[in-house]
Design an enzyme around this catalytic site. Structure first.
Site, PDB file in Angstrom:
ATOM      1  N   LYS A  28     122.825   6.572 109.598  1.00 44.01           N
ATOM      2  CA  LYS A  28     122.088   7.588 108.841  1.00 44.01           C
ATOM      3  C   LYS A  28     121.300   6.952 107.693  1.00 44.01           C
ATOM      4  O   LYS A  28     120.131   7.276 107.477  1.00 44.01           O
ATOM      5  CB  LYS A  28     123.065   8.653 108.319  1.00 44.01           C
ATOM      6  CG  LYS A  28     122.393   9.797 107.578  1.00 44.01           C
ATOM      7  CD  LYS A  28     123.174  11.088 107.713  1.00 44.01           C
ATOM      8  CE  LYS A  28     124.455  11.100 106.916  1.00 44.01           C
ATOM      9  NZ  LYS A  28     124.216  11.233 105.465  1.00 44.01           N
ATOM     10  N   SER A  29     121.946   6.060 106.950  1.00 46.49           N
ATOM     11  CA  SER A  29     121.268   5.435 105.803  1.00 46.49           C
ATOM     12  C   SER A  29     120.027   4.669 106.261  1.00 46.49           C
ATOM     13  O   SER A  29     118.953   4.765 105.650  1.00 46.49           O
ATOM     14  CB  SER A  29     122.221   4.463 105.097  1.00 46.49           C
ATOM     15  OG  SER A  29     123.281   5.167 104.512  1.00 46.49           O
ATOM     16  N   GLN A 176     122.010   5.545  96.359  1.00 46.80           N
ATOM     17  CA  GLN A 176     120.892   6.492  96.321  1.00 46.80           C
ATOM     18  C   GLN A 176     120.097   6.314  95.030  1.00 46.80           C
ATOM     19  O   GLN A 176     118.859   6.303  95.047  1.00 46.80           O
ATOM     20  CB  GLN A 176     121.417   7.922  96.432  1.00 46.80           C
ATOM     21  CG  GLN A 176     122.030   8.207  97.799  1.00 46.80           C
ATOM     22  CD  GLN A 176     122.640   9.591  97.903  1.00 46.80           C
ATOM     23  OE1 GLN A 176     122.617  10.367  96.946  1.00 46.80           O
ATOM     24  NE2 GLN A 176     123.182   9.911  99.063  1.00 46.80           N
ATOM     25  N   ASP A 327     132.099   7.074 101.952  1.00 42.07           N
ATOM     26  CA  ASP A 327     132.034   8.250 102.833  1.00 42.07           C
ATOM     27  C   ASP A 327     133.244   8.356 103.749  1.00 42.07           C
ATOM     28  O   ASP A 327     133.370   9.341 104.494  1.00 42.07           O
ATOM     29  CB  ASP A 327     130.758   8.188 103.685  1.00 42.07           C
ATOM     30  CG  ASP A 327     129.507   8.416 102.843  1.00 42.07           C
ATOM     31  OD1 ASP A 327     129.607   9.039 101.773  1.00 42.07           O
ATOM     32  OD2 ASP A 327     128.425   7.959 103.263  1.00 42.07           O
TER      33      ASP A 327
HETATM   34  C1  S3P Z   1     123.964   6.744 100.884  1.00 43.75           C
HETATM   35  C2  S3P Z   1     124.664   6.426  99.750  1.00 43.75           C
HETATM   36  C3  S3P Z   1     125.952   7.044  99.386  1.00 43.75           C
HETATM   37  C4  S3P Z   1     126.588   7.781 100.551  1.00 43.75           C
HETATM   38  C5  S3P Z   1     125.593   8.583 101.316  1.00 43.75           C
HETATM   39  C6  S3P Z   1     124.501   7.700 101.870  1.00 43.75           C
HETATM   40  C7  S3P Z   1     122.681   6.068 101.132  1.00 43.75           C
HETATM   41  O1  S3P Z   1     125.737   7.960  98.333  1.00 43.75           O
HETATM   42  O2  S3P Z   1     127.622   8.622 100.091  1.00 43.75           O
HETATM   43  O3  S3P Z   1     126.224   9.249 102.415  1.00 43.75           O
HETATM   44  O4  S3P Z   1     122.180   6.112 102.272  1.00 43.75           O
HETATM   45  O5  S3P Z   1     122.158   5.457 100.193  1.00 43.75           O
HETATM   46  P1  S3P Z   1     125.708   7.444  96.791  1.00 43.75           P
HETATM   47  O6  S3P Z   1     124.677   6.427  96.723  1.00 43.75           O
HETATM   48  O7  S3P Z   1     125.383   8.633  95.954  1.00 43.75           O
HETATM   49  O8  S3P Z   1     127.093   6.932  96.549  1.00 43.75           O
END
Ligand code: S3P
Length: 448
Positions: A28-29, A176, A327
């Site tokens: 997903k990321s 994020q 996660d």
């Molecule tokens: C993600 C970062 C994580 C994770 C999210 C995906 C990303 O969040 O929990 O499901 O793709 O950068 P945070 O960066 O807020 O921890």
């Protein structure tokens, strides 16, 4: 209720051994980033293995609204014709990011240093999550944001007409936030620097380098220092998205707790900033092996093999590992319920601001199904009932959170009385084939 329709209650009953191969969807990321960086490059980026979950589809639609041409060629194959750094046009309508914190926060960063205005919204879960963690650092570039109380969506973001490069120490461990700043830094002259005390997933840094940006990463006493040189010409890429370790976690953990199981989960991305769960499971005594370890598209990849593991023990999860498995705590707590002894999870305050308050959601649902849980603001402890000894028999609330819904359905596969979740709809955000994939392995899932 799911964000995009009526609730889909689902029951998971105790099942026989789970066996076979589980081909989980793309990461997903990396999928979000492929679309966003593709939109910021000049020319055509081709993507295979894209996760076609709702979160990523919402990001694809958003990129089209900012002027990129996003085309679905079928079978996970997509192309994005990008408009170049600083080339985003102003969207004609509100951008709906659905359930996705990653989508909205990265897109805010990507548009923050272009002189356009965009309004963002999402579902009830996303509209309750904090955006100040992103809009505060974006303000340093000269970006303005006008949201609801507590920095919540819906929110209007006005991109900086004359952005200045930024140096920022992230107050929370968040990929994020880091990524939003780096994406904003793309259209600011000079070096943008992000310093994170704990290393979080580094897909943005790796992919920016692949697209031709200059990114320097140094581990120092202050933490990890990431320096991006602004205003590069991003070159379009061919991207093969690896399969998602966060999705692999579900069939892997199911196999560990359902007697007689033996499941192969091929081609899983094992970037060290993502693989903390698998290390933790092995420390607990899980029969989990990495086969055929290799590198694909700049990411370490392996086939995971998980077998029923009746001798797992609760452990103290090192808090410094939290970012690499953030996660995965919900599904870890399910495995912990079937281990002997206590599994202690500390330094996990971030779990309270995910798609739901994940400590609260799991603690309440586990207790309702006969598992003992203690919790504090940034910690929780699951006391394992032991293999085969979780009572189950109750309904858990998914709270618009895909990982909560999937975790309780996995619990039901090995709990004596099974488990029902009030809404399996959110699973479509990240793992749209969860139900047929788990059913093919031998799970007994039924829509109520
Ligand atoms: C993600 C970062 C994580 C994770 C999210 C995906 C990303 O969040 O929990 O499901 O793709 O950068 P945070 O960066 O807020 O921890």
């Amino acid at each position: 209720m799911s964000g995009h329709g009526t609730a889909i209650p689902m029951t998971s009953r105790p099942c026989g051994p789970l066996t076979g191969t589980a081909e989980v969807p793309g990461d997903k990321s990396i999928s979000h980033r492929s679309l966003i960086l593709g939109a910021l490059a000049v020319g055509e980026t081709r993507i295979t293995g894209l996760l076609e979950g709702q979160d990523v589809l919402d990001t694809g639609r958003a990129m089209a609204a900012f002027g990129a041409e996003v085309v679905n060629h079928g079978g996970g194959s997509w192309s994005v014709h990008g408009v170049g750094t600083g080339g985003f046009g102003e969207p004609e309508n509100v951008i709906d990011c659905g359930n996705s914190g990653t989508g909205v926060r990265l897109i805010m960063g990507a548009m923050a240093t272009t002189p356009i205005t965009a309004t963002f919204t999402g579902d009830a879960s996303l509209n309750g999550r904090p955006m100040g963690r992103v809009t505060d650092p974006l303000a340093l570039f000269g970006t303005q944001a006008f949201g609801r109380k507590g920095g919540r969506l819906p929110m209007t973001v006005v991109g900086a007409a004359d952005p200045v490069a930024v140096r920022y120490v992230t107050p929370v461990p968040s990929a994020q936030v880091k990524s939003a700043i780096l994406l904003a830094g793309l259209n600011a002259p000079g070096d943008t620097v992000v310093i994170e005390r704990e290393a979080t997933r580094d897909h943005t840094e790796r992919m920016l380098t692949g697209f031709g940006a200059t990114v320097r990463v140094e581990d120092t006493d202050e933490g990890r220092v990431i320096t991006l040189t602004g205003q590069p010409d991003l070159r379009p890429q061919d991207i093969a998205v690896p399969r998602d370790p966060s999705s692999a976690a579900f069939p892997v953990c199911a196999a560990l707790i359902v007697p007689g199981s033996d499941v192969l989960v091929p081609g899983i991305g094992l970037n060290p900033t993502r693989a903390g769960l698998f290390t933790t499971l092995r420390e607990m005594g899980a029969d989990l092996t990495y086969e055929n370890e290799r590198e694909e598209g700049g990411e370490p990849v392996a086939d995971l093999r998980a077998r029923f593991s009746p001798d797992m023990k609760g452990i103290e999860v090192p808090p410094e590992r939290a970012a690499s498995m953030i996660d995965e705590y919900p599904i870890l707590s399910v495995v912990a319920a079937f281990a002997d002894g206590r599994t202690v999870m500390r330094g996990v305050k971030e779990l309270r601001v995910k798609e739901s308050d994940r400590i609260d959601a799991m603690a309440k649902g586990l207790r309702a199904n006969g598992v003992e849980v203690e919790e504090g603001e940034d910690w929780w402890i699951v006391s394992g009932a032991g293999p085969g000894k979780v009572p189950g028999g109750s309904t858990a609330a998914a709270r618009l959170d895909h990982r909560i819904a999937m975790s309780f359905l996995i619990l039901g596969m090995a709990a004596r009385e099974g488990v029902t979740v009030d809404d399996a709809g959110p699973i479509a955000t990240s793992f749209p084939v969860f139900e047929p994939l788990m059913t093919r392995l031998g799970a007994d899932l039924s829509r109520v």
